[in-house]
Design an enzyme around this catalytic site. Structure first.
Site, PDB file in Angstrom:
ATOM      1  N   MET A  37     -11.500  23.238 -15.573  1.00 32.06           N
ATOM      2  CA  MET A  37     -11.835  21.908 -15.032  1.00 32.06           C
ATOM      3  C   MET A  37     -12.442  21.057 -16.135  1.00 32.06           C
ATOM      4  O   MET A  37     -13.255  21.553 -16.909  1.00 32.06           O
ATOM      5  CB  MET A  37     -12.864  22.080 -13.914  1.00 32.06           C
ATOM      6  CG  MET A  37     -13.667  20.835 -13.538  1.00 32.06           C
ATOM      7  SD  MET A  37     -15.149  21.238 -12.561  1.00 32.06           S
ATOM      8  CE  MET A  37     -14.503  21.314 -10.918  1.00 32.06           C
ATOM      9  N   ASP A  39     -13.018  16.409 -16.525  1.00 36.00           N
ATOM     10  CA  ASP A  39     -13.597  15.220 -15.876  1.00 36.00           C
ATOM     11  C   ASP A  39     -13.499  15.148 -14.351  1.00 36.00           C
ATOM     12  O   ASP A  39     -12.442  15.439 -13.783  1.00 36.00           O
ATOM     13  CB  ASP A  39     -12.868  13.956 -16.347  1.00 36.00           C
ATOM     14  CG  ASP A  39     -12.634  13.911 -17.831  1.00 36.00           C
ATOM     15  OD1 ASP A  39     -13.095  14.803 -18.543  1.00 36.00           O
ATOM     16  OD2 ASP A  39     -11.959  12.966 -18.276  1.00 36.00           O
ATOM     17  N   GLN A  55      -9.907  16.933 -13.354  1.00 38.56           N
ATOM     18  CA  GLN A  55      -8.920  17.341 -14.362  1.00 38.56           C
ATOM     19  C   GLN A  55      -8.825  18.859 -14.299  1.00 38.56           C
ATOM     20  O   GLN A  55      -9.847  19.561 -14.396  1.00 38.56           O
ATOM     21  CB  GLN A  55      -9.372  16.863 -15.750  1.00 38.56           C
ATOM     22  CG  GLN A  55      -9.258  15.366 -15.929  1.00 38.56           C
ATOM     23  CD  GLN A  55      -7.806  14.923 -16.051  1.00 38.56           C
ATOM     24  OE1 GLN A  55      -7.201  15.051 -17.091  1.00 38.56           O
ATOM     25  NE2 GLN A  55      -7.238  14.403 -14.965  1.00 38.56           N
ATOM     26  N   PHE A  98      -3.763  12.432 -16.416  1.00 43.44           N
ATOM     27  CA  PHE A  98      -5.120  12.338 -16.946  1.00 43.44           C
ATOM     28  C   PHE A  98      -6.042  11.624 -15.951  1.00 43.44           C
ATOM     29  O   PHE A  98      -5.621  11.248 -14.863  1.00 43.44           O
ATOM     30  CB  PHE A  98      -5.099  11.606 -18.298  1.00 43.44           C
ATOM     31  CG  PHE A  98      -4.781  12.504 -19.478  1.00 43.44           C
ATOM     32  CD1 PHE A  98      -4.166  13.736 -19.320  1.00 43.44           C
ATOM     33  CD2 PHE A  98      -5.103  12.102 -20.778  1.00 43.44           C
ATOM     34  CE1 PHE A  98      -3.879  14.558 -20.412  1.00 43.44           C
ATOM     35  CE2 PHE A  98      -4.827  12.911 -21.877  1.00 43.44           C
ATOM     36  CZ  PHE A  98      -4.211  14.131 -21.699  1.00 43.44           C
ATOM     37  N   ASP A 168      -7.831   6.493 -18.409  1.00 44.14           N
ATOM     38  CA  ASP A 168      -9.001   6.676 -17.546  1.00 44.14           C
ATOM     39  C   ASP A 168      -9.337   5.435 -16.712  1.00 44.14           C
ATOM     40  O   ASP A 168     -10.480   4.945 -16.743  1.00 44.14           O
ATOM     41  CB  ASP A 168     -10.231   7.115 -18.369  1.00 44.14           C
ATOM     42  CG  ASP A 168      -9.942   8.308 -19.270  1.00 44.14           C
ATOM     43  OD1 ASP A 168      -8.959   9.018 -18.998  1.00 44.14           O
ATOM     44  OD2 ASP A 168     -10.688   8.515 -20.252  1.00 44.14           O
ATOM     45  N   GLU A 223     -14.234   6.958 -23.838  1.00 40.20           N
ATOM     46  CA  GLU A 223     -13.464   7.520 -22.723  1.00 40.20           C
ATOM     47  C   GLU A 223     -14.187   7.273 -21.388  1.00 40.20           C
ATOM     48  O   GLU A 223     -15.382   7.012 -21.351  1.00 40.20           O
ATOM     49  CB  GLU A 223     -13.256   9.022 -22.939  1.00 40.20           C
ATOM     50  CG  GLU A 223     -12.455   9.326 -24.205  1.00 40.20           C
ATOM     51  CD  GLU A 223     -12.039  10.786 -24.311  1.00 40.20           C
ATOM     52  OE1 GLU A 223     -10.838  11.033 -24.486  1.00 40.20           O
ATOM     53  OE2 GLU A 223     -12.909  11.670 -24.221  1.00 40.20           O
ATOM     54  N   TRP A 306     -16.841  18.753 -24.846  1.00 39.88           N
ATOM     55  CA  TRP A 306     -15.677  19.285 -25.576  1.00 39.88           C
ATOM     56  C   TRP A 306     -16.062  20.236 -26.690  1.00 39.88           C
ATOM     57  O   TRP A 306     -15.429  21.275 -26.875  1.00 39.88           O
ATOM     58  CB  TRP A 306     -14.834  18.128 -26.122  1.00 39.88           C
ATOM     59  CG  TRP A 306     -14.120  17.422 -25.016  1.00 39.88           C
ATOM     60  CD1 TRP A 306     -14.404  16.188 -24.524  1.00 39.88           C
ATOM     61  CD2 TRP A 306     -13.056  17.940 -24.208  1.00 39.88           C
ATOM     62  NE1 TRP A 306     -13.564  15.892 -23.463  1.00 39.88           N
ATOM     63  CE2 TRP A 306     -12.729  16.948 -23.258  1.00 39.88           C
ATOM     64  CE3 TRP A 306     -12.339  19.145 -24.190  1.00 39.88           C
ATOM     65  CZ2 TRP A 306     -11.728  17.119 -22.301  1.00 39.88           C
ATOM     66  CZ3 TRP A 306     -11.339  19.318 -23.255  1.00 39.88           C
ATOM     67  CH2 TRP A 306     -11.036  18.318 -22.326  1.00 39.88           C
TER      68      TRP A 306
HETATM   69  C1  FRU Z   1     -12.192  12.933 -21.264  1.00 41.74           C
HETATM   70  C2  FRU Z   1     -10.689  13.004 -21.391  1.00 41.74           C
HETATM   71  C3  FRU Z   1     -10.076  11.747 -20.806  1.00 41.74           C
HETATM   72  C4  FRU Z   1      -8.720  12.187 -20.388  1.00 41.74           C
HETATM   73  C5  FRU Z   1      -8.972  13.602 -19.939  1.00 41.74           C
HETATM   74  C6  FRU Z   1      -7.838  14.554 -20.234  1.00 41.74           C
HETATM   75  O1  FRU Z   1     -12.839  14.148 -21.186  1.00 41.74           O
HETATM   76  O2  FRU Z   1     -10.313  13.209 -22.726  1.00 41.74           O
HETATM   77  O3  FRU Z   1     -10.086  10.646 -21.684  1.00 41.74           O
HETATM   78  O4  FRU Z   1      -8.204  11.402 -19.368  1.00 41.74           O
HETATM   79  O5  FRU Z   1     -10.130  14.049 -20.604  1.00 41.74           O
HETATM   80  O6  FRU Z   1      -8.030  15.772 -19.597  1.00 41.74           O
END
Ligand code: FRU
Length: 495
Positions: A37, A39, A55, A98, A168, A223, A306
């Protein structure tokens, strides 16, 4: 019609979630149903329930072609999984669905807007990404991708700006019934910017303005933007990539940013007055907010980051959890965050000590556990002479502990999970400058098996970390260098 790709994901998650025991997950933080998992997406209130999408890569505990996982809740603490909502099954989103958001349409259907990613081969085995905004319409369980997708593409981006970083979308409905959305993008110089779009019906969208541009301050790409009015201020939240540190405010790598200021309706531009990090811990990224039916602005985020999210063993059955939802307000140009008040319903087994004075390590009868809330008020014993250091250790057992420590001479609060059982050379400590008055400080600590969230001085700052220490490590102890006076209230968080 559900695609084969989505049917496979739904079948996979249903089969493999059974291998994860409830005791092996957080108690009241949403974790991925299975696999990976990141975002939070589509945070919304629909047909009497909170919906949270995320995500999702169900097939292993690492990032992969993005799907949208789905869960619902009545109190934002107890979550029920629903079948995965989106899969990368169209040409325009074949490399991933995304992040995005959700609103309710006038006919009662739910509208999702997400970024479709298509990786296009160029020369010599190189690829370029094409990111576009796409819609899906559904009933809270099944969603049909819109026939006119993508609804925002390279033609809708200002001249010279990136077509590869355009993602996003966070949309909302205005009081007059029209819709707006903010989308993350990069300006011609490569730095981050936020674009504003408007729509009369949620389906047909038009570019309005560059809401805010980064000009290479605060990282590179911004983001997951979110934009709203709160306490008579305009608030822009986003998660910048590749930040450079600034004092104790911003740290290296992926961070979070809260800009507070005003919004000019006519030009569609945001003017910043103050800036700050949203969270000062290690595991916090990609915020998304909702306006609850009773008018609270509530924020949730991915409780990972990340730079520290690829270090777990491949046998891990789930990886990725959300933070506790937090109620937001703005006071004197700062963002204040408090755990959602629904949490109080989980409290039991209250243990309270007042005016405890100590000068060394100590434990308190009745204070231990891994699903715990603890409120601590500290002051120097005599009210004047500063102690050198205070610490509380938790998730503790022979050889293991995670700690928060406070040094009033420097007004520095530190989280440290070096002894949490990690075997990787990742970041395990972070410091934050706090506001204390002569050694007086209030800390509210929330533990939920694999995480700790520390709210400082009634939500002026928050430090969030994950820790994957074995659950048998449930000791809590206190430590002072100098003489400290402490009030502490502890609850178990159950139910
Ligand atoms: C942020 C991101 C977003 C993108 C998603 C991809 O964590 O990089 O910009 O939509 O994760 O999983």
């Amino acid at each position: 019609m559900t695609s084969q790709t989505l049917r496979e994901a739904r079948k996979y998650e249903e089969t493999f979630e059974k291998k994860i025991g409830t005791e092996d997950r957080p108690g009241f933080h949403l974790s991925t149903r299975v696999g990976w998992m990141n975002d939070p997406n589509g945070f919304s209130y629909y047909q009497g329930k909170y919906h949270l999408f995320y995500q999702y890569h169900p097939y292993d505990p690492y990032w992969g072609p993005m799907h949208w996982g789905h869960a619902v809740s009545e109190d934002l603490l107890h979550w029920e999984y629903l079948p995965a909502a989106l899969a990368p099954d169209q040409d325009y989103d074949r490399d991933g669905c995304f992040s995005g958001s959700a609103v309710t349409l006038p006919d009662g259907k739910q509208l999702l807007m997400y970024t479709g990613v298509k990786r296009i081969p160029v020369s010599d085995g190189e690829f370029r990404d094409e990111q576009t905004q796409c819609l899906a319409i559904g009933d809270g369980i099944d969603y049909v991708k819109y026939e006119h997708n993508p609804i925002l593409d390279r033609e809708d981006i200002p001249e010279g700006c990136s077509k590869a970083d355009f993602r996003d979308p966070k949309m909302w409905q205005e009081e007059d019934g029209t819709y707006r959305c903010v989308v993350a993008n990069r300006a011609a110089d490569g730095s981050g910017q936020i674009l504003l779009y408007t729509s009369l019906d949620g389906l047909d969208w038009k570019f309005k303005s560059v809401l805010s541009a980064n000009h290479n301050r605060f990282g590179v790409m911004w983001e997951c933007p979110d934009f709203f009015q709160l306490d008579k201020k305009a608030v822009l939240l986003c998660s910048p990539m590749d930040m450079l540190p600034e004092g104790f405010e911003y740290h290296n790598g992926n961070g979070t940013l809260c800009l507070i200021g005003s919004f000019d309706e006519v030009s569609g531009t945001f003017n910043m007055e103050t800036n700050q990090a949203i969270d000062y811990g290690i595991d916090f990224y990609a915020t998304q907010t909702i306006l609850t039916p009773d008018g609270r602005r509530v924020m949730i985020a991915w409780m990972q980051n990340w730079d520290t999210s690829r270090l777990h063993p491949k046998e891990t059955r789930w990886f990725g959890q959300m933070t506790l939802p937090r109620e937001l307000s703005v006071k004197e140009g700062r963002l204040i965050q408090k755990p959602i008040r629904e949490l109080e319903a989980l409290r039991s087994n209250k243990v309270e000590y007042r005016d405890i004075e100590f000068t060394d390590a100590m434990q308190l009868e009745g204070i231990k556990g891994r699903r715990v809330e603890m409120e601590i008020e500290l002051a120097p014993s005599d009210g004047e002479n500063l102690y050198k250091k205070f610490a509380v250790r938790f998730a503790q057992r022979e050889g293991f502990h995670t700690a928060i420590s406070f040094r009033p001479y420097e007004s520095i609060l530190k989280v440290d999970r070096k002894f949490s059982g990690s075997r990787r050379a990742a970041i395990h400590q972070r410091r934050c400058k706090v506001r204390d008055e002569n050694g007086k400080i209030r800390l509210r600590l929330i533990l939920d098996r694999f995480s700790a969230e520390v709210f400082v001085n009634d939500g002026e700052q928050v430090m969030t970390i994950t820790m994957y220490t074995e659950q048998a490590a449930d000791g809590i102890s206190f430590f002072a260098d100098g003489s400290v006076k402490m009030n502490v209230v502890k609850y178990d968080l159950v139910g």
